[in-house]
Design an enzyme around this catalytic site. Sequence first.
Site, short mmCIF file in Angstrom:
data_model
loop_
_atom_site.label_atom_id
_atom_site.label_comp_id
_atom_site.label_asym_id
_atom_site.label_seq_id
_atom_site.Cartn_x
_atom_site.Cartn_y
_atom_site.Cartn_z
N CYS A 162 -2.09 -2.99 7.13
CA CYS A 162 -1.47 -2.85 8.41
C CYS A 162 -1.63 -1.61 9.10
O CYS A 162 -2.18 -0.79 8.36
CB CYS A 162 0.09 -3.25 8.55
N GLU B 94 0.80 -1.21 0.08
CA GLU B 94 -0.02 -0.05 0.06
C GLU B 94 0.89 1.27 -0.04
O GLU B 94 0.61 2.30 -0.45
CB GLU B 94 -1.11 0.06 1.31
N1 THU Z 1 2.28 -6.60 4.04
C1 THU Z 1 1.91 -5.49 3.06
O1 THU Z 1 2.62 -5.57 1.96
N2 THU Z 1 0.77 -4.90 3.32
C2 THU Z 1 0.02 -5.14 4.45
O2 THU Z 1 -0.81 -4.24 4.74
C3 THU Z 1 0.52 -6.23 5.58
C4 THU Z 1 1.71 -6.86 5.22
C5 THU Z 1 3.47 -7.03 3.78
C6 THU Z 1 4.91 -6.83 4.65
C7 THU Z 1 5.72 -8.11 4.51
O3 THU Z 1 6.28 -7.90 3.52
C8 THU Z 1 4.59 -9.17 4.30
O4 THU Z 1 3.72 -8.60 3.95
C9 THU Z 1 4.46 -9.96 5.87
O5 THU Z 1 4.24 -9.11 6.86
#
Ligand code: THU
Length: 135
Positions: A91, A60
């Site tokens: 997240c 994002e």
């Molecule tokens: N991740 C995202 O790209 N977006 C989110 O909203 C949640 C987590 C990614 C970060 C990391 O590379 C992987 O997912 C595992 O946490």
Amino acid sequence: MELSQDQIDTLLSAAQSAMEKAHAPYSDFQVGASVLYDDGTIITGCNVENASFGATICAERTALATGVTQGKSVIKALCVSNMTDTKITPCGICRQVIWEFSQTVPVICSNKDGDYKILTIGELLPHAFDLKSVE
Ligand code: THU
């Protein structure tokens, strides 16, 4: 804003394509995001991990930073997808970053099959930090 099914489908497939580009050798959890701007442009992003784990950037935020770089900031919708059955939600850090650009934007949270649920950023992040409201 009311999203059309066409817009949702386009955002879903853009997020899924971006997911294919993810650099996620540490978690093996690929994520893709797409953002619809007020001029109709869609900008995508994927997660970019790093051996120093804290340096990882979520899909994002990759998309939103790319948008800023291209002179865009008025977001109309954001979509996030991943390669599991779970319709993931952004997240906490990403919620605050999304909120920076819109306090009302719908967020399409989807899984590998394109099943989705839509939540507004206000639902995802009540009581966001707002520097403008500090007295
Ligand atoms: N991740 C995202 O790209 N977006 C989110 O909203 C949640 C987590 C990614 C970060 C990391 O590379 C992987 O997912 C595992 O946490």
